[in-house]
Motif scaffolding. Structure first.
Motif, mmCIF file in Angstrom:
data_model
loop_
_atom_site.group_PDB
_atom_site.id
_atom_site.type_symbol
_atom_site.label_atom_id
_atom_site.label_comp_id
_atom_site.label_asym_id
_atom_site.label_seq_id
_atom_site.Cartn_x
_atom_site.Cartn_y
_atom_site.Cartn_z
ATOM 1 N N ASP A 95 0.846 -1.193 0.000
ATOM 2 C CA ASP A 95 0.000 0.000 0.000
ATOM 3 C C ASP A 95 0.879 1.239 0.000
ATOM 4 O OD1 ASP A 95 0.427 0.649 3.030
ATOM 5 O OD2 ASP A 95 -0.332 -1.415 3.024
ATOM 6 N N THR A 96 0.274 2.368 -0.319
ATOM 7 C CA THR A 96 1.011 3.624 -0.365
ATOM 8 C C THR A 96 0.164 4.737 0.216
ATOM 9 O OG1 THR A 96 2.208 5.161 -1.823
ATOM 10 C CG2 THR A 96 0.199 4.179 -2.693
ATOM 11 N N ASN A 97 0.813 5.832 0.619
ATOM 12 C CA ASN A 97 0.068 6.977 1.123
ATOM 13 C C ASN A 97 -0.495 7.774 -0.052
ATOM 14 O OD1 ASN A 97 2.449 8.014 0.146
ATOM 15 N ND2 ASN A 97 2.947 9.229 1.958
ATOM 16 N N ASN A 98 -1.228 8.826 0.244
ATOM 17 C CA ASN A 98 -1.939 9.564 -0.801
ATOM 18 C C ASN A 98 -1.020 10.207 -1.831
ATOM 19 O OD1 ASN A 98 -4.440 8.904 0.260
ATOM 20 N ND2 ASN A 98 -4.535 10.726 1.564
ATOM 21 N N TRP A 103 5.835 3.782 0.556
ATOM 22 C CA TRP A 103 5.355 2.505 0.040
ATOM 23 C C TRP A 103 5.671 1.410 1.048
ATOM 24 C CZ3 TRP A 103 2.950 1.875 -4.804
ATOM 25 C CH2 TRP A 103 2.885 3.028 -5.583
ATOM 26 N N THR A 104 4.631 0.702 1.481
ATOM 27 C CA THR A 104 4.779 -0.341 2.492
ATOM 28 C C THR A 104 4.475 -1.709 1.875
ATOM 29 O OG1 THR A 104 4.097 1.210 4.218
ATOM 30 C CG2 THR A 104 4.052 -1.142 4.761
ATOM 31 N N PHE A 105 5.417 -2.629 2.028
ATOM 32 C CA PHE A 105 5.280 -3.978 1.463
ATOM 33 C C PHE A 105 5.211 -5.003 2.584
ATOM 34 C CE2 PHE A 105 7.280 -1.300 -1.653
ATOM 35 C CZ PHE A 105 6.650 -1.635 -2.838
ATOM 36 N N HIS A 106 4.273 -5.929 2.450
ATOM 37 C CA HIS A 106 4.059 -6.968 3.455
ATOM 38 C C HIS A 106 4.523 -8.303 2.859
ATOM 39 C CE1 HIS A 106 1.686 -3.912 5.531
ATOM 40 N NE2 HIS A 106 1.089 -3.681 4.353
ATOM 41 N N ILE A 158 9.394 -0.781 4.389
ATOM 42 C CA ILE A 158 8.885 0.555 4.048
ATOM 43 C C ILE A 158 9.942 1.324 3.258
ATOM 44 C CG2 ILE A 158 7.973 2.736 4.918
ATOM 45 C CD1 ILE A 158 7.130 1.227 7.460
ATOM 46 N N TYR A 159 9.567 1.763 2.055
ATOM 47 C CA TYR A 159 10.381 2.693 1.266
ATOM 48 C C TYR A 159 9.765 4.083 1.390
ATOM 49 C CZ TYR A 159 13.079 -0.928 -1.185
ATOM 50 O OH TYR A 159 13.932 -1.963 -1.498
ATOM 51 N N GLU A 163 10.241 12.288 -3.357
ATOM 52 C CA GLU A 163 9.252 12.860 -4.255
ATOM 53 C C GLU A 163 8.214 11.803 -4.605
ATOM 54 O OE1 GLU A 163 11.488 14.100 -7.600
ATOM 55 O OE2 GLU A 163 12.407 15.825 -6.602
ATOM 56 N N PRO A 164 7.007 12.205 -4.971
ATOM 57 C CA PRO A 164 5.984 11.229 -5.364
ATOM 58 C C PRO A 164 6.439 10.411 -6.566
ATOM 59 C CG PRO A 164 4.994 13.389 -4.992
ATOM 60 C CD PRO A 164 6.476 13.596 -4.975
ATOM 61 N N CYS A 165 6.080 9.134 -6.573
ATOM 62 C CA CYS A 165 6.453 8.261 -7.697
ATOM 63 C C CYS A 165 5.306 7.285 -7.959
ATOM 64 C CB CYS A 165 7.738 7.501 -7.386
ATOM 65 S SG CYS A 165 8.311 6.489 -8.776
ATOM 66 N N PRO A 166 4.441 7.608 -8.915
ATOM 67 C CA PRO A 166 3.291 6.732 -9.183
ATOM 68 C C PRO A 166 3.670 5.393 -9.815
ATOM 69 C CG PRO A 166 3.394 8.516 -10.790
ATOM 70 C CD PRO A 166 4.426 8.818 -9.753
#
Length: 597
Positions: A95-98, A103-106, A158-159, A163-166
């Protein structure tokens, strides 16, 4: 009993190697955990190769040759399906924040590191990615700025980005985002990845044996988390400098399972009723596109009149006249004699390389007219030639205009292509208008010595997708990229176009949360390049051309970037190679899948 079983296994492997017609050194199979991969009924895939792996250290090497091994023995956080969709890999979810900066990986349970014998060494944990980041920071992809990498716990990684990276998940197959076991790295020190015995593996396969310039043996990882989708037990790659020349003969004798068909043998093989049953195309490679580049800041030898070229190339009508004079289908028949249109590319971003909301990026409204046209049009060429000649004469341009067009002699067919395109341009514009000078460049380091040094007037360049986003295809055109040098051109019209393009790209890159708007904005910038003939789109890559192969590549993983296409996971060994009809049926079914996904 255990020694007896090992003896039987060793004898079985020796027999298999003997009947394959190869006489290479046998691997050490003592004390291993991979008996099923060397059993008599093991599914074995055999190939010849001629380019050897140089560096087994997957944390720093992005070499295409090295990746043939690394992509099969090390898994990513994410994986790919057969149509390039990102699916779960070592991470079961993320998942990622807005604003897409965190970016969080499980990680999934049950993933482990094993040695070259398949013996357990350690669990794969989030710290393995932290360790890799610390080890390979210098190799971090320049497209992204990482603030930190954190292991919240053994299963949570967690990365945090600056800067935002879509498109972040599409970067995760690159070396700097692969894991390494910290305790093993510390234990091996400078010996890490020096050979196959000083590596750990968590992928579908283990490099069980590797003698450079002799043999590579990959065996199925018995501890792999998704081993039910690994259908080939063992892969045997045998080195031979003449692999391309001899592989078809070896395939027909049944000693290898894949052979690239040399172009000089293709016609004869397709006309042979028996051999043709085994020959088919390989998938065209739309991970990259080729385009003809105009040099707006020439630095070639004065005898080719670089100052005169600089004046001429700044004229848009002159560039358009050249674009409409080139019969690309005729040129591509050099590489694909049966259906050259399949290699044609009307945009910089290859058709099918990107989709947004189910729509092909190349057919977005901004690019649809360009994608559906054929730029070869002699009537349009005649119109722009007349306009250009008048304007160039008034600008003091000397005729005929010398067009230095170098080519890379190490690439099969390019010399013939260069000769053919020179004839097309001179025939259309007239030899009293232009003088196209075809010249062989250096066979090593062509890009650096010719393209990036500005020693050409017109030549073919290429751009590859590095991640899933249209921004990746802008690289050759950004300032200081050393491709077309339009940022260094002194002509006011070219300067204005360069500034306009940079503004469009900057605005597009700033859109990070609305994918449709982002893609449309980049498409607008790409339209500017093509409409003003800053470059001339040409083709996608031919892949490996034609082959005999018992694998069906459409069953395997696919990606428009990176090296996932080289994985053996999901592939099955079939009794025979596809023929042309079977291939095109499979290809069309695969293409339909893009619209069903």
């Amino acid at each position: 009993m255990r020694k007896h079983n090992r003896l039987i296994t060793a004898c079985t492997l020796a027999l298999l190697l003997f009947v394959s017609g190869c006489s290479y050194t046998l691997p050490d199979i003592e004390n291993h955990n991979i008996e099923s991969s060397v059993a008599e009924d093991a599914v074995v895939y055999r190939t010849l190769y001629s380019s050897e792996v140089v560096n087994l250290n997957y944390l720093v090497s992005e070499s295409s040759v090295d990746s043939v091994i690394s992509v099969n023995v090390i898994d990513y956080l994410v994986d790919y399906d057969d149509h390039g969709n990102i699916v779960t890999g070592l991470a079961s979810s993320w998942d990622t924040n807005n604003d897409m900066t965190k970016w969080t990986f499980h990680l999934r349970d049950g993933i482990s590191w094993v040695d070259y014998n398949g013996d357990y060494y350690a669990d794969v944990t989030a710290d393995d990615w932290v360790c890799a980041y610390e080890y390979a920071q210098s190799a971090i992809n320049k497209e992204i700025s990482i603030a930190s990498v954190e292991a919240k716990n053994a299963r949570t990684l967690i990365y945090t980005l600056n800067e935002p990276c879509p498109f972040f998940t599409s970067l995760l197959s690159y070396a700097c985002f692969l894991p390494v076991c910290r305790s093993y790295l510390e234990k091996t020190g400078s010996m890490f990845a020096k050979d196959y015995k000083h590596l750990l593996y968590n992928g579908a396969y283990i490099l069980n044996y590797f003698q450079p310039f002799e043999q590579q043996i990959l065996v199925k990882n018995p501890s792999y988390w998704d081993k039910e989708h690994v259908y080939i037990d063992r892969i045997e790659n045998y080195f031979d400098y003449d692999a391309t020349a001899i592989s078809t003969e070896r395939y027909l004798k049944g000693t290898v399972d894949r052979a690239i068909v040399p172009s000089d043998k293709l016609t004869a093989y397709l006309e042979d009723p028996e051999i043709s049953e085994h020959v088919h195309r390989t998938r065209p490679d739309n991970t990259a596109s080729c385009f003809y580049a105009f040099n707006f800041y020439p630095r070639f030898d004065p005898k080719y009149e670089p100052e005169n070229w600089a004046k001429a190339v700044a004229n848009e009508n002159f560039r358009l006249a050249i674009m409409y004079a080139i019969d690309r289908v005729s040129l591509l028949s050099i590489y694909e004699p049966n259906y050259p249109q399949m290699l044609l590319c009307n945009t910089v971003t290859p058709s099918g390389a990107l989709y947004v909301n189910g729509q092909n990026y190349a057919y977005l409204p901004e690019l649809e007219q360009i994608s559906t046209r054929d730029s070869y049009n002699l009537a349009m060429q005649s119109y722009y030639r007349k306009m250009a000649r008048k304007e160039l004469r008034e600008a003091g341009v000397k005729f005929p205009i010398k067009i230095l067009m170098p080519y890379d002699p190490s690439i099969e067919g390019w010399g013939k292509e260069a000769d053919k395109i020179a004839v097309q341009i001179e025939a259309a514009l007239g030899r009293n208008f232009v003088d196209v000078i075809v010249e062989a460049g250096t066979s090593t380091g062509f890009d650096m010595s010719v393209i990036h040094s500005g020693k050409y007037a017109l030549t073919k360049c290429s751009v590859s997708g590095a991640y899933y986003d249209p921004q990746t295809f802008t690289k050759p055109f950004v300032d200081d990229s050393n491709y077309i040098f339009w940022d260094k051109c002194e002509d006011p019209e070219i300067q204005d176009l360069n500034e306009e393009w940079n503004i469009l790209v900057e605005r597009a890159a700033a859109i990070t949360t609305a994918t449709s708007r982002r893609y449309s904005a980049f498409a607008k910038a790409e339209k500017l390049l093509i409409s003003h003939a800053i470059i001339i789109p040409f083709s996608i890559l031919n892949g490996d051309g034609y082959e005999m192969c018992k694998l069906n590549e459409f069953e395997g993983e696919f990606s428009h970037y990176g090296h996932a296409n080289k994985r053996y996971k999901y592939l099955q060994l079939h009794e025979k190679s596809m023929n042309m009809d079977e291939y095109y049926e499979a290809y069309m079914q695969w293409m339909v899948g893009f619209f069903e996904n």
